[in-house]
Design a protein around this motif. Structure first.
Motif, PDB file in Angstrom:
ATOM      1  N   GLY A 339       0.771  -1.410  -0.210  1.00  0.00           N
ATOM      2  CA  GLY A 339       0.564   0.334   0.555  1.00  0.00           C
ATOM      3  C   GLY A 339       0.782   1.058  -0.021  1.00  0.00           C
ATOM      4  O   GLY A 339       0.189   2.368   0.139  1.00  0.00           O
ATOM      5  N   LEU A 340       2.062   1.081  -0.049  1.00  0.00           N
ATOM      6  CA  LEU A 340       2.869   1.901  -0.140  1.00  0.00           C
ATOM      7  C   LEU A 340       3.080   3.079  -1.091  1.00  0.00           C
ATOM      8  O   LEU A 340       3.217   4.327  -1.612  1.00  0.00           O
ATOM      9  CB  LEU A 340       4.973   1.700   0.299  1.00  0.00           C
ATOM     10  CG  LEU A 340       4.479   1.654   1.812  1.00  0.00           C
ATOM     11  CD1 LEU A 340       5.940   0.388   1.591  1.00  0.00           C
ATOM     12  CD2 LEU A 340       4.414   2.681   2.763  1.00  0.00           C
ATOM     13  N   GLY A 341       2.358   2.525  -2.250  1.00  0.00           N
ATOM     14  CA  GLY A 341       2.695   3.137  -3.668  1.00  0.00           C
ATOM     15  C   GLY A 341       1.559   3.979  -3.820  1.00  0.00           C
ATOM     16  O   GLY A 341       1.435   5.570  -3.752  1.00  0.00           O
ATOM     17  N   ARG A 342       0.273   3.462  -2.898  1.00  0.00           N
ATOM     18  CA  ARG A 342      -1.001   4.195  -3.397  1.00  0.00           C
ATOM     19  C   ARG A 342      -1.247   5.550  -1.987  1.00  0.00           C
ATOM     20  O   ARG A 342      -0.906   6.514  -2.067  1.00  0.00           O
ATOM     21  CB  ARG A 342      -2.104   4.077  -2.610  1.00  0.00           C
ATOM     22  CG  ARG A 342      -3.459   4.261  -2.454  1.00  0.00           C
ATOM     23  CD  ARG A 342      -3.832   4.973  -4.205  1.00  0.00           C
ATOM     24  NE  ARG A 342      -5.235   5.759  -3.405  1.00  0.00           N
ATOM     25  CZ  ARG A 342      -5.064   6.772  -3.536  1.00  0.00           C
ATOM     26  NH1 ARG A 342      -3.878   7.332  -3.225  1.00  0.00           N
ATOM     27  NH2 ARG A 342      -6.429   7.738  -3.451  1.00  0.00           N
ATOM     28  N   ALA A 343      -0.528   5.312  -1.196  1.00  0.00           N
ATOM     29  CA  ALA A 343      -0.202   6.284  -0.565  1.00  0.00           C
ATOM     30  C   ALA A 343       1.294   7.432  -0.648  1.00  0.00           C
ATOM     31  O   ALA A 343       1.307   8.732  -0.481  1.00  0.00           O
ATOM     32  CB  ALA A 343       1.122   5.810   1.204  1.00  0.00           C
ATOM     33  N   LEU A 344       2.032   6.957  -1.457  1.00  0.00           N
ATOM     34  CA  LEU A 344       3.133   7.999  -2.206  1.00  0.00           C
ATOM     35  C   LEU A 344       2.093   8.967  -3.257  1.00  0.00           C
ATOM     36  O   LEU A 344       2.444  10.249  -3.924  1.00  0.00           O
ATOM     37  CB  LEU A 344       3.951   6.876  -2.417  1.00  0.00           C
ATOM     38  CG  LEU A 344       5.212   7.409  -3.368  1.00  0.00           C
ATOM     39  CD1 LEU A 344       6.206   8.474  -2.176  1.00  0.00           C
ATOM     40  CD2 LEU A 344       6.539   6.908  -4.058  1.00  0.00           C
ATOM     41  N   LEU A 345       1.804   8.303  -3.722  1.00  0.00           N
ATOM     42  CA  LEU A 345       0.636   9.121  -4.698  1.00  0.00           C
ATOM     43  C   LEU A 345      -0.556   9.999  -4.174  1.00  0.00           C
ATOM     44  O   LEU A 345      -0.223  11.526  -5.054  1.00  0.00           O
ATOM     45  CB  LEU A 345      -0.164   7.923  -5.582  1.00  0.00           C
ATOM     46  CG  LEU A 345      -1.487   8.134  -6.398  1.00  0.00           C
ATOM     47  CD1 LEU A 345      -1.013   9.498  -7.323  1.00  0.00           C
ATOM     48  CD2 LEU A 345      -2.054   7.166  -7.246  1.00  0.00           C
ATOM     49  N   ALA A 346      -1.339   9.229  -3.176  1.00  0.00           N
ATOM     50  CA  ALA A 346      -1.990  10.892  -1.948  1.00  0.00           C
ATOM     51  C   ALA A 346      -0.686  11.879  -1.815  1.00  0.00           C
ATOM     52  O   ALA A 346      -1.422  12.431  -1.771  1.00  0.00           O
ATOM     53  CB  ALA A 346      -2.341   9.939  -1.098  1.00  0.00           C
ATOM     54  N   HIS A 347       0.659  11.108  -1.119  1.00  0.00           N
ATOM     55  CA  HIS A 347       1.286  12.393  -0.868  1.00  0.00           C
ATOM     56  C   HIS A 347       1.230  13.705  -2.062  1.00  0.00           C
ATOM     57  O   HIS A 347       1.332  15.007  -1.970  1.00  0.00           O
ATOM     58  CB  HIS A 347       2.576  11.602  -0.504  1.00  0.00           C
ATOM     59  CG  HIS A 347       3.575  12.927  -0.490  1.00  0.00           C
ATOM     60  ND1 HIS A 347       3.986  13.770   1.071  1.00  0.00           N
ATOM     61  CD2 HIS A 347       4.789  12.918  -0.553  1.00  0.00           C
ATOM     62  CE1 HIS A 347       4.887  14.297   1.368  1.00  0.00           C
ATOM     63  NE2 HIS A 347       5.278  14.125  -0.339  1.00  0.00           N
ATOM     64  N   ALA A 348       2.084  13.242  -3.204  1.00  0.00           N
ATOM     65  CA  ALA A 348       2.090  13.430  -4.371  1.00  0.00           C
ATOM     66  C   ALA A 348       0.916  14.580  -4.991  1.00  0.00           C
ATOM     67  O   ALA A 348       1.504  15.807  -5.019  1.00  0.00           O
ATOM     68  CB  ALA A 348       2.595  12.605  -5.778  1.00  0.00           C
ATOM     69  N   GLU A 349      -0.207  14.125  -4.017  1.00  0.00           N
ATOM     70  CA  GLU A 349      -1.186  14.962  -5.086  1.00  0.00           C
ATOM     71  C   GLU A 349      -2.040  15.929  -3.713  1.00  0.00           C
ATOM     72  O   GLU A 349      -1.868  17.349  -4.205  1.00  0.00           O
ATOM     73  CB  GLU A 349      -2.486  13.655  -5.098  1.00  0.00           C
ATOM     74  CG  GLU A 349      -2.514  13.150  -6.300  1.00  0.00           C
ATOM     75  CD  GLU A 349      -4.176  11.702  -5.368  1.00  0.00           C
ATOM     76  OE1 GLU A 349      -4.292  11.051  -6.635  1.00  0.00           O
ATOM     77  OE2 GLU A 349      -4.228  11.641  -4.248  1.00  0.00           O
ATOM     78  N   ALA A 350      -1.027  15.233  -2.435  1.00  0.00           N
ATOM     79  CA  ALA A 350      -1.164  16.769  -1.448  1.00  0.00           C
ATOM     80  C   ALA A 350      -0.360  17.798  -1.382  1.00  0.00           C
ATOM     81  O   ALA A 350      -1.018  18.627  -1.015  1.00  0.00           O
ATOM     82  CB  ALA A 350      -1.071  15.803  -0.409  1.00  0.00           C
ATOM     83  N   LEU A 351       0.419  17.437  -2.485  1.00  0.00           N
ATOM     84  CA  LEU A 351       1.549  18.515  -2.690  1.00  0.00           C
ATOM     85  C   LEU A 351       1.133  19.727  -3.262  1.00  0.00           C
ATOM     86  O   LEU A 351       1.377  20.809  -3.891  1.00  0.00           O
ATOM     87  CB  LEU A 351       2.581  18.243  -3.465  1.00  0.00           C
ATOM     88  CG  LEU A 351       3.883  17.182  -2.032  1.00  0.00           C
ATOM     89  CD1 LEU A 351       4.672  16.319  -3.067  1.00  0.00           C
ATOM     90  CD2 LEU A 351       4.170  17.912  -1.181  1.00  0.00           C
ATOM     91  N   ALA A 352      -0.500  19.398  -4.174  1.00  0.00           N
ATOM     92  CA  ALA A 352      -0.717  20.754  -5.271  1.00  0.00           C
ATOM     93  C   ALA A 352      -1.257  21.574  -5.324  1.00  0.00           C
ATOM     94  O   ALA A 352      -2.174  21.472  -3.622  1.00  0.00           O
ATOM     95  CB  ALA A 352      -1.845  19.412  -6.663  1.00  0.00           C
ATOM     96  N   PRO A 353      -0.964  22.851  -5.465  1.00  0.00           N
ATOM     97  CA  PRO A 353      -1.553  23.727  -5.268  1.00  0.00           C
ATOM     98  C   PRO A 353      -3.153  24.125  -5.272  1.00  0.00           C
ATOM     99  O   PRO A 353      -3.235  22.916  -6.066  1.00  0.00           O
ATOM    100  CB  PRO A 353      -1.068  25.036  -6.093  1.00  0.00           C
ATOM    101  CG  PRO A 353       0.852  24.244  -6.880  1.00  0.00           C
ATOM    102  CD  PRO A 353       0.115  22.585  -6.597  1.00  0.00           C
ATOM    103  N   ALA A 354      -3.972  25.097  -4.835  1.00  0.00           N
ATOM    104  CA  ALA A 354      -5.017  25.240  -4.828  1.00  0.00           C
ATOM    105  C   ALA A 354      -5.898  24.978  -5.698  1.00  0.00           C
ATOM    106  O   ALA A 354      -6.978  25.496  -5.849  1.00  0.00           O
ATOM    107  CB  ALA A 354      -5.494  26.769  -4.040  1.00  0.00           C
ATOM    108  N   ASP A 355      -4.924  25.981  -7.000  1.00  0.00           N
ATOM    109  CA  ASP A 355      -6.115  25.758  -7.543  1.00  0.00           C
ATOM    110  C   ASP A 355      -5.613  25.122  -8.534  1.00  0.00           C
ATOM    111  O   ASP A 355      -5.997  24.714 -10.285  1.00  0.00           O
ATOM    112  CB  ASP A 355      -5.352  27.415  -8.780  1.00  0.00           C
ATOM    113  CG  ASP A 355      -3.846  27.317  -9.081  1.00  0.00           C
ATOM    114  OD1 ASP A 355      -2.898  26.327  -8.918  1.00  0.00           O
ATOM    115  OD2 ASP A 355      -2.742  28.188 -10.267  1.00  0.00           O
TER     116      ASP A 355
END
Length: 399
Positions: A339-355
């Protein structure tokens, strides 16, 4: 990188002019300066030591020559060194030197080493130095040497060889003992069969002769685990599994991380690369290409006990500013399917700017396991990718 070393035996450090470190000095990758502590004394005998208060055997190095020598080093700072060096004092009472520490120190622009002798350095010299620069007492191992020079030679080589350009084949840096928390696997060269003169023919393991790179990688990993268990079982915790990104050390990649990233990439994707031209660039990226791409992407690293185990890179799409691009989602093979790949993907998504209005990523069209992971995370295939054999996937946030 600049390295200053202070010693009462400057000639002891002459080997730093030899081999790869010597070449790095000549090519100005390393600026190594050696100072004689006795140059900062003021008596005709150039005295650097005296008897210890409270009695006891041996002599103690006086604080005054050290403060003057370190002041001389500090006063030579320039625009390349930053404010002050990290001062490293070799000593058996310090923290244990390790490959992880070597990587950490290789990122510093300026290091200084203080080579103690006799019974050590007056404690007040440490206090004085700590008010002016970071100070770390570092032990080469659980034994006592006559002085710090041997330890400095070892540490400068361990640190210096990690700098880009010092070792010719940068990938070899991450296929060694203590990289990844394990000892190195057995290595062989020609001939495939060798008689050592005792009538016994010794052969290279068949797996290394067959050309199956996935099988070779699996064999080597198994050998690393077996050898580590037999010789250094205390190291096995370094390769232990983890189930949470919060358990790992997180950092943004710098050029010095490029060799590790290149090899992690190969380890993660070797089974996808048959033939190599069917996969878009991934295995073809050497350390130089990875380092170049660090200027175009922000690459996030996750380490376990110094070992690089996961990475992902992100950026705002240069052509579609509201698209957040996610690429090179990598989890070390021994940590996959947890499940670490999914967690890594979620981390990358959370880095996205608000726009940002959509996420984008790309993967192999013939990778059903990865496609299933991405589709479960809300991504949908939108068409073939730019690279051969790949597809683009998008997850829309809002219109």
């Amino acid at each position: 990188m600049r390295i200053d070393t202070i010693s009462i035996f400057p000639d002891y450090l002459a080997p730093l002019d030899l081999s790869l470190i010597g070449r790095a000095r000549r090519e100005e990758i390393l600026d190594v300066r050696v100072h004689d502590l006795r140059d900062f004394t003021h008596d005709r005998h150039r005295t650097v030591d005296d008897t210890p208060y409270g009695g006891g055997a041996g002599m103690v190095m006086k604080p005054q020559p050290w403060s003057e020598a370190l002041t001389h080093v500090l006063d030579s700072a320039d625009e390349t060194t930053g404010g002050a060096p990290v001062l490293i004092v070799p000593g058996p009472g310090g923290e244990r030197f390790s490959q992880a520490m070597a990587h950490e120190l290789a990122d510093a622009p300026w290091l200084a080493f203080a080579c103690g002798r006799y019974e050590g350095i007056d404690e007040r010299a440490y206090e004085w130095a700590a008010e002016r620069m970071p100070v770390r007492v570092v032990s080469l191992g659980d034994y006592v040497l006559n002085g710090g020079e041997v330890a400095v030679l070892a540490m400068v080589e361990a640190i210096g060889r990690l700098l880009p350009g010092v070792v010719g084949n940068a990938e070899s840096l991450v296929e060694e003992s203590h990289e990844g928390g394990l000892l190195e696997y057995p290595i062989y060269t020609k001939p495939a069969t060798w008689d050592g003169g005792d009538g016994v023919e010794r052969t290279v393991p068949d797996v290394l002769l067959g050309g199956n790179h996935a099988a070779i990688a699996a064999w080597r990993h198994e050998q690393r685990l077996t050898r580590t268990a037999a010789r250094r079982p205390d190291l096995l915790h370094t390769a232990a599994t983890t189930s949470d990104l919060a358990d790992l050390d997180h950092a943004v990649a710098t050029p010095s991380d490029a060799p590790e990233l290149a090899v992690l990439q190969k380890a993660c994707w070797i089974e996808m690369v048959t033939p190599a031209e069917d996969w878009w660039g991934a295995p073809a990226e050497d350390a130089g290409t990875v380092a170049e791409n660090l200027g175009q992407w922000t690459t996030h690293l996750f380490r376990s006990e110094g070992r690089l185990v996961m990475s992902v890179r992100v950026r705002r799409d240069p052509h579609r500013p509201t698209t957040w691009q996610i690429a090179r989602i990598m989890v070390a093979p021994d940590l996959q399917r947890q499940g670490l790949g999914r967690a890594l993907l979620a981390h990358a998504e959370a880095l996205a700017p608000a726009d940002i209005t959509r996420f984008w990523l790309n993967t192999g069209a013939d990778q059903p396991r990865l496609l299933k992971i991405y589709k479960k995370a809300g991504y949908r295939v939108v068409g073939p990718g730019v690279g051969p054999g790949t597809v683009d996937l998008v997850r829309r946030l809002r219109s």
